[in-house]
Design a protein around this motif. Structure first.
Motif, mmCIF file in Angstrom:
data_model
loop_
_atom_site.group_PDB
_atom_site.id
_atom_site.type_symbol
_atom_site.label_atom_id
_atom_site.label_comp_id
_atom_site.label_asym_id
_atom_site.label_seq_id
_atom_site.Cartn_x
_atom_site.Cartn_y
_atom_site.Cartn_z
ATOM 1 N N GLY A 154 -5.785 54.709 -31.003
ATOM 2 C CA GLY A 154 -6.880 55.062 -31.906
ATOM 3 C C GLY A 154 -8.048 54.093 -31.797
ATOM 4 O O GLY A 154 -9.211 54.500 -31.829
ATOM 5 N N ILE A 155 -7.726 52.825 -31.669
ATOM 6 C CA ILE A 155 -8.780 51.810 -31.517
ATOM 7 C C ILE A 155 -9.535 52.045 -30.215
ATOM 8 O O ILE A 155 -10.775 52.062 -30.199
ATOM 9 N N TYR A 156 -8.797 52.219 -29.110
ATOM 10 C CA TYR A 156 -9.453 52.469 -27.823
ATOM 11 C C TYR A 156 -10.352 53.695 -27.915
ATOM 12 O O TYR A 156 -11.510 53.658 -27.511
ATOM 13 N N TYR A 157 -9.828 54.799 -28.440
ATOM 14 C CA TYR A 157 -10.594 56.036 -28.495
ATOM 15 C C TYR A 157 -11.840 55.870 -29.358
ATOM 16 O O TYR A 157 -12.932 56.275 -28.968
ATOM 17 N N THR A 158 -11.673 55.273 -30.516
ATOM 18 C CA THR A 158 -12.805 55.103 -31.431
ATOM 19 C C THR A 158 -13.899 54.255 -30.791
ATOM 20 O O THR A 158 -15.087 54.597 -30.844
ATOM 21 N N ILE A 159 -13.510 53.160 -30.175
ATOM 22 C CA ILE A 159 -14.492 52.275 -29.541
ATOM 23 C C ILE A 159 -15.202 52.984 -28.396
ATOM 24 O O ILE A 159 -16.431 52.956 -28.299
ATOM 25 N N LEU A 160 -14.438 53.641 -27.539
ATOM 26 C CA LEU A 160 -15.058 54.314 -26.403
ATOM 27 C C LEU A 160 -15.929 55.478 -26.863
ATOM 28 O O LEU A 160 -17.028 55.687 -26.339
ATOM 29 N N HIS A 161 -15.455 56.229 -27.830
ATOM 30 C CA HIS A 161 -16.218 57.370 -28.329
ATOM 31 C C HIS A 161 -17.553 56.916 -28.913
ATOM 32 O O HIS A 161 -18.603 57.484 -28.616
ATOM 33 N N THR A 162 -17.517 55.906 -29.753
ATOM 34 C CA THR A 162 -18.761 55.446 -30.370
ATOM 35 C C THR A 162 -19.681 54.775 -29.356
ATOM 36 O O THR A 162 -20.901 54.840 -29.482
ATOM 37 N N ARG A 163 -19.102 54.152 -28.359
ATOM 38 C CA ARG A 163 -19.914 53.492 -27.313
ATOM 39 C C ARG A 163 -20.740 54.511 -26.551
ATOM 40 O O ARG A 163 -21.899 54.299 -26.231
ATOM 41 N N PHE A 164 -20.144 55.664 -26.262
ATOM 42 C CA PHE A 164 -20.821 56.652 -25.422
ATOM 43 C C PHE A 164 -21.460 57.789 -26.214
ATOM 44 O O PHE A 164 -22.256 58.537 -25.663
ATOM 45 N N ASN A 165 -21.121 57.936 -27.489
ATOM 46 C CA ASN A 165 -21.623 59.069 -28.271
ATOM 47 C C ASN A 165 -22.291 58.659 -29.571
ATOM 48 O O ASN A 165 -22.464 59.479 -30.462
ATOM 49 N N GLY A 166 -22.615 57.415 -29.738
ATOM 50 C CA GLY A 166 -23.242 56.949 -30.974
ATOM 51 C C GLY A 166 -22.252 56.150 -31.796
ATOM 52 O O GLY A 166 -21.041 56.288 -31.647
ATOM 53 N N GLY A 167 -22.759 55.316 -32.658
ATOM 54 C CA GLY A 167 -21.934 54.361 -33.385
ATOM 55 C C GLY A 167 -21.178 54.911 -34.572
ATOM 56 O O GLY A 167 -20.401 54.200 -35.181
ATOM 57 N N ILE A 168 -21.387 56.189 -34.933
ATOM 58 C CA ILE A 168 -20.753 56.755 -36.121
ATOM 59 C C ILE A 168 -19.461 57.474 -35.735
ATOM 60 O O ILE A 168 -19.440 58.281 -34.809
ATOM 61 N N PHE A 169 -18.395 57.185 -36.465
ATOM 62 C CA PHE A 169 -17.116 57.882 -36.274
ATOM 63 C C PHE A 169 -16.482 58.031 -37.649
ATOM 64 O O PHE A 169 -16.306 57.035 -38.358
ATOM 65 N N SER A 170 -16.154 59.247 -38.040
ATOM 66 C CA SER A 170 -15.625 59.524 -39.380
ATOM 67 C C SER A 170 -16.523 58.937 -40.462
ATOM 68 O O SER A 170 -16.056 58.373 -41.445
ATOM 69 N N ASP A 171 -17.813 59.049 -40.221
ATOM 70 C CA ASP A 171 -18.846 58.589 -41.153
ATOM 71 C C ASP A 171 -18.837 57.073 -41.350
ATOM 72 O O ASP A 171 -19.326 56.566 -42.349
ATOM 73 N N ILE A 172 -18.259 56.341 -40.412
ATOM 74 C CA ILE A 172 -18.273 54.879 -40.440
ATOM 75 C C ILE A 172 -19.131 54.422 -39.265
ATOM 76 O O ILE A 172 -18.890 54.814 -38.120
#
Length: 103
Positions: A55-73
């Protein structure tokens, strides 16, 4: 580090497999310390750790390439990162609390 993780999960590479194996060996040392706490509890801390790391890897990579917001954080802010760290701490605490209740 993020590019290495992307490379590791998206290619079949002896180098990345070697890095993965070293990381797993190091992780074994942590699990040797935690295993005793979870014996006969029904809590698989290794699975909890795997989900957290994934989850940490996915969240970091997702926000890195798609913007800093994930689950409104907003993980681009210190406050957002602190919220994620608190959540990780809470999940580990829940696992340990559940592990304190022997079957």
């Amino acid at each position: 580090m993020q590019k290495l993780i992307m490379w590791e999960v998206s290619t079949n590479s002896p180098l990345m497999r070697s890095i993965h194996n070293v990381r797993e060996t190091m992780g074994q040392k942590l699990f040797e310390l935690t295993d005793q706490h979870f014996v006969n509890t029904g809590v698989n801390f290794r699975a909890v750790a795997a989900l957290l790391v994934g989850g940490i890897y996915y969240t970091i990579l997702h926000t890195r390439f798609n913007g800093g917001i994930f689950s409104d954080i907003d993980l681009a802010t210190e406050e957002g990162r602190d919220e994620m760290l608190k959540a990780i701490e809470m999940i580990v605490d829940w696992a340990y609390q559940a592990g304190s209740k022997k079957n």
